[in-house]
Scaffold this motif. Structure first.
Motif, PDB file in Angstrom:
ATOM      1  N   LEU A 248       0.852  -1.187   0.000  1.00  0.00           N
ATOM      2  CA  LEU A 248       0.000   0.000   0.000  1.00  0.00           C
ATOM      3  C   LEU A 248       0.890   1.240   0.000  1.00  0.00           C
ATOM      4  CD1 LEU A 248      -2.830   1.335   0.291  1.00  0.00           C
ATOM      5  CD2 LEU A 248      -2.437   1.290   2.780  1.00  0.00           C
ATOM      6  N   ILE A 249       0.670   2.108  -0.974  1.00  0.00           N
ATOM      7  CA  ILE A 249       1.362   3.387  -1.012  1.00  0.00           C
ATOM      8  C   ILE A 249       0.378   4.455  -0.555  1.00  0.00           C
ATOM      9  CG2 ILE A 249       2.502   5.090  -2.485  1.00  0.00           C
ATOM     10  CD1 ILE A 249       3.440   2.755  -4.210  1.00  0.00           C
ATOM     11  N   ILE A 250       0.727   5.171   0.505  1.00  0.00           N
ATOM     12  CA  ILE A 250      -0.158   6.176   1.074  1.00  0.00           C
ATOM     13  C   ILE A 250       0.421   7.572   0.866  1.00  0.00           C
ATOM     14  CG2 ILE A 250      -1.174   7.107   3.173  1.00  0.00           C
ATOM     15  CD1 ILE A 250      -1.504   4.427   4.296  1.00  0.00           C
ATOM     16  N   HIS A 251      -0.352   8.402   0.224  1.00  0.00           N
ATOM     17  CA  HIS A 251      -0.068   9.836   0.204  1.00  0.00           C
ATOM     18  C   HIS A 251      -1.052  10.466   1.172  1.00  0.00           C
ATOM     19  CE1 HIS A 251       0.323  13.820  -2.275  1.00  0.00           C
ATOM     20  NE2 HIS A 251       0.351  14.025  -0.965  1.00  0.00           N
ATOM     21  N   ALA A 252      -0.616  10.635   2.422  1.00  0.00           N
ATOM     22  CA  ALA A 252      -1.465  11.209   3.460  1.00  0.00           C
ATOM     23  C   ALA A 252      -0.975  12.617   3.772  1.00  0.00           C
ATOM     24  CB  ALA A 252      -1.413  10.352   4.723  1.00  0.00           C
ATOM     25  N   ALA A 253      -1.904  13.570   3.762  1.00  0.00           N
ATOM     26  CA  ALA A 253      -1.580  14.973   4.043  1.00  0.00           C
ATOM     27  C   ALA A 253      -0.718  15.557   2.931  1.00  0.00           C
ATOM     28  CB  ALA A 253      -0.935  15.133   5.412  1.00  0.00           C
ATOM     29  N   GLU A 254      -0.116  16.711   3.211  1.00  0.00           N
ATOM     30  CA  GLU A 254       0.642  17.487   2.239  1.00  0.00           C
ATOM     31  C   GLU A 254       1.771  18.200   2.970  1.00  0.00           C
ATOM     32  OE1 GLU A 254      -0.275  18.916  -1.655  1.00  0.00           O
ATOM     33  OE2 GLU A 254       0.371  16.902  -1.083  1.00  0.00           O
ATOM     34  N   PRO A 255       2.631  18.927   2.259  1.00  0.00           N
ATOM     35  CA  PRO A 255       3.623  19.751   2.953  1.00  0.00           C
ATOM     36  C   PRO A 255       2.976  20.782   3.875  1.00  0.00           C
ATOM     37  CG  PRO A 255       4.215  19.481   0.655  1.00  0.00           C
ATOM     38  CD  PRO A 255       2.840  18.917   0.810  1.00  0.00           C
ATOM     39  N   ASP A 256       3.763  21.317   4.786  1.00  0.00           N
ATOM     40  CA  ASP A 256       3.249  22.219   5.813  1.00  0.00           C
ATOM     41  C   ASP A 256       2.543  23.443   5.243  1.00  0.00           C
ATOM     42  OD1 ASP A 256       4.314  20.475   7.612  1.00  0.00           O
ATOM     43  OD2 ASP A 256       5.885  21.823   8.353  1.00  0.00           O
ATOM     44  N   GLU A 257       2.979  23.915   4.070  1.00  0.00           N
ATOM     45  CA  GLU A 257       2.407  25.153   3.551  1.00  0.00           C
ATOM     46  C   GLU A 257       0.929  25.008   3.187  1.00  0.00           C
ATOM     47  OE1 GLU A 257       5.490  23.878   0.333  1.00  0.00           O
ATOM     48  OE2 GLU A 257       5.209  23.697   2.501  1.00  0.00           O
ATOM     49  N   ALA A 258       0.438  23.768   3.047  1.00  0.00           N
ATOM     50  CA  ALA A 258      -0.994  23.577   2.815  1.00  0.00           C
ATOM     51  C   ALA A 258      -1.810  24.039   4.018  1.00  0.00           C
ATOM     52  CB  ALA A 258      -1.294  22.110   2.513  1.00  0.00           C
ATOM     53  N   TRP A 259      -1.155  24.141   5.165  1.00  0.00           N
ATOM     54  CA  TRP A 259      -1.815  24.636   6.375  1.00  0.00           C
ATOM     55  C   TRP A 259      -1.324  26.046   6.747  1.00  0.00           C
ATOM     56  CZ3 TRP A 259      -1.387  19.582   5.271  1.00  0.00           C
ATOM     57  CH2 TRP A 259      -2.523  18.766   5.488  1.00  0.00           C
ATOM     58  N   GLY A 260      -0.745  26.736   5.772  1.00  0.00           N
ATOM     59  CA  GLY A 260      -0.338  28.121   5.993  1.00  0.00           C
ATOM     60  C   GLY A 260       1.001  28.294   6.669  1.00  0.00           C
TER      61      GLY A 260
ATOM     62  N   HIS B 142       5.333  27.946   6.661  1.00  0.00           N
ATOM     63  CA  HIS B 142       6.331  28.227   5.631  1.00  0.00           C
ATOM     64  C   HIS B 142       7.735  27.817   6.090  1.00  0.00           C
ATOM     65  CE1 HIS B 142       3.340  30.342   3.263  1.00  0.00           C
ATOM     66  NE2 HIS B 142       2.970  30.960   4.366  1.00  0.00           N
ATOM     67  N   PRO B 143       8.010  26.509   6.095  1.00  0.00           N
ATOM     68  CA  PRO B 143       9.369  26.058   6.411  1.00  0.00           C
ATOM     69  C   PRO B 143      10.331  26.440   5.300  1.00  0.00           C
ATOM     70  CG  PRO B 143       8.003  24.220   5.703  1.00  0.00           C
ATOM     71  CD  PRO B 143       7.097  25.400   5.839  1.00  0.00           C
ATOM     72  N   PRO B 144      11.648  26.405   5.557  1.00  0.00           N
ATOM     73  CA  PRO B 144      12.629  26.759   4.515  1.00  0.00           C
ATOM     74  C   PRO B 144      12.426  25.952   3.243  1.00  0.00           C
ATOM     75  CG  PRO B 144      13.706  26.545   6.644  1.00  0.00           C
ATOM     76  CD  PRO B 144      12.297  26.071   6.836  1.00  0.00           C
ATOM     77  N   GLY B 145      12.436  26.654   2.113  1.00  0.00           N
ATOM     78  CA  GLY B 145      12.274  25.996   0.824  1.00  0.00           C
ATOM     79  C   GLY B 145      10.838  25.836   0.385  1.00  0.00           C
ATOM     80  N   SER B 146       9.903  26.233   1.228  1.00  0.00           N
ATOM     81  CA  SER B 146       8.497  26.060   0.890  1.00  0.00           C
ATOM     82  C   SER B 146       8.012  27.173  -0.027  1.00  0.00           C
ATOM     83  CB  SER B 146       7.644  26.037   2.161  1.00  0.00           C
ATOM     84  OG  SER B 146       7.695  27.291   2.811  1.00  0.00           O
ATOM     85  N   SER B 147       6.888  26.904  -0.655  1.00  0.00           N
ATOM     86  CA  SER B 147       6.261  27.888  -1.534  1.00  0.00           C
ATOM     87  C   SER B 147       4.760  27.679  -1.513  1.00  0.00           C
ATOM     88  CB  SER B 147       6.782  27.755  -2.967  1.00  0.00           C
ATOM     89  OG  SER B 147       6.031  28.553  -3.860  1.00  0.00           O
ATOM     90  N   SER B 148       4.008  28.771  -1.472  1.00  0.00           N
ATOM     91  CA  SER B 148       2.556  28.671  -1.465  1.00  0.00           C
ATOM     92  C   SER B 148       1.968  28.707  -2.872  1.00  0.00           C
ATOM     93  CB  SER B 148       1.962  29.820  -0.643  1.00  0.00           C
ATOM     94  OG  SER B 148       2.320  31.078  -1.207  1.00  0.00           O
TER      95      SER B 148
END
Length: 372
Positions: A183-195, A197-203
């Motif tokens: 089973l391959i699970i893609h659960a949730a998203e990067p932090d920026e989906a919740w507003g 902004h860790p280093p390297g992130s983009s909205s």
């Protein structure tokens, strides 16, 4: 004495100048090295019989197959259902298009099937999904995918978000394990989906894809709620092999990835579309993490070719990604990875072999067309 002293000074100056010129040439060579696998780098890369354990190809492409042949690359072609995309909103025609690509791939691709979760509240949902998955497994699919719309989009009749550990999905997980599949699970998203902004992130992605911007959804679950539901699936199904796509959506928090890998022996992660995020973190921390968990990391890219979009430039972009990632993992070059200055991790060959081949074979049996 003075003459000898002057000669010595001149000699030192000449040597320094020569060393400086050589250094400059080396820097220029490293900076300007093309992102293409050739010569010794190609030979080293192909000798691993590399596997890209996370791609999406829905278009037959002779150019892509030729590149896979040259690189000795195997790929996992992953299906997913996205109701925000007119082509992906149903399993067909993507399943047929993917199978056509597999048939033309000369054995370089295998299928990861999926199911549509949107009818989960209908009577007989689990049984129908199991039947469809087993048909795909019988036809050669080596894994099944659960996508991020479970946890981030779909709600039940009472308006509550459906989580990965919803009881309706449990019989499906049990059957995947019973079939010996992954089973391959893609659960949730990067932090920026919740507003955040860790280093390297983009909205930018979420501005262009508002359905996945959880920061603007009233009543949306936080990221940890989704990840904890994913963890519950791991705990409830200890015999089920699970690969967390995109570093388990914890790419900016390697300590959190480590905690899950320590806790759940049936869990591994892939690198798909997240190598760039590693380059914003301390090199030694990333390297130490990979060395410690070298048996639990699968190389993947998330590269894709959708129906009607294939051409030579697409294939070229794939090879550039492979070359860029290889340079980061395999060398100690100083270069720019998509604009971020990095020093390659220079991983041992034995570790590269695991990340690029052995782990995929172990965690997704049949991914190279053989169960050996």
């Amino acid at each position: 004495m003075n003459r000898r002293f002057l000669i010595g000074i001149r000699l030192v100056a000449v040597l320094c100048a020569a060393f400086g010129l050589a250094t400059i040439r080396h820097i220029r060579r490293v900076r300007n090295q093309p992102f293409k696998l050739t010569g010794a780098s190609l030979a080293e890369f192909t000798s691993l019989e590399p596997i890209d354990a996370h791609t999406h190809v829905f278009q037959s492409s002779p150019e892509l197959v030729r590149m896979l042949e040259r690189l000795h690359m195997h790929t996992l072609d992953i299906l997913y259902v996205d109701d925000n995309n007119s082509y992906l909103k149903m399993i067909e025609p993507e399943r047929t298009d993917a199978r056509n690509f597999l048939a033309s791939s000369l054995g370089h691709a295998q299928l990861c099937t999926t199911f549509s979760p949107f009818s989960f509240s209908q009577t007989g949902f689990s049984k129908a999904v199991i039947n469809d998955l087993n048909q795909d497994f019988a036809a050669g699919a080596v894994a099944a995918k659960l996508w991020k719309n479970v946890g981030m989009e779909i709600v039940n009749p009472s308006g509550k978000y459906v989580m990965p550990d919803d009881p309706t999905l449990e019989p499906i997980y049990k059957d995947i394990a019973a079939q010996g599949k992954t089973l391959i699970i893609h659960a949730a998203e990067p932090d920026e989906a919740w507003g955040l902004h860790p280093p390297g992130s983009s909205s930018k992605y979420y501005e262009m894809n508002p359905p996945w911007d959880m920061s603007k959804k009233l009543g949306a679950p936080d990221k940890q709620t989704i990840l904890l539901a994913r963890d519950h699936v791991l705990a409830m199904n200890p015999t089920l092999r699970v690969v967390g796509a995109h570093f388990g959506s914890m790419e900016d928090h390697l300590d959190d990835v480590a905690a899950r890998l320590d806790r759940y022996p049936n869990f591994a992660v892939d690198t798909a579309a997240r190598v760039q995020r590693l380059t914003f973190q301390p090199r030694e921390k990333v390297r130490t993490f990979i060395l410690k968990y070298q048996d639990r990391i699968l190389y993947g890219t998330d590269l894709h070719i959708y129906s009607g979009t294939t051409d030579a430039s697409v294939t070229e972009s794939w090879e550039k990604q492979y070359a860029r990632d290889w340079r980061y993992f395999a060398t100690d070059d100083r270069f720019e990875y998509l604009g971020q200055k990095v020093e390659g991790l220079n991983l041992p060959r034995s570790v590269l072999r695991k990340i690029y081949h052995d782990n995929a074979v172990r965690w997704i049996p049949g991914i190279t067309g053989s169960l050996q």
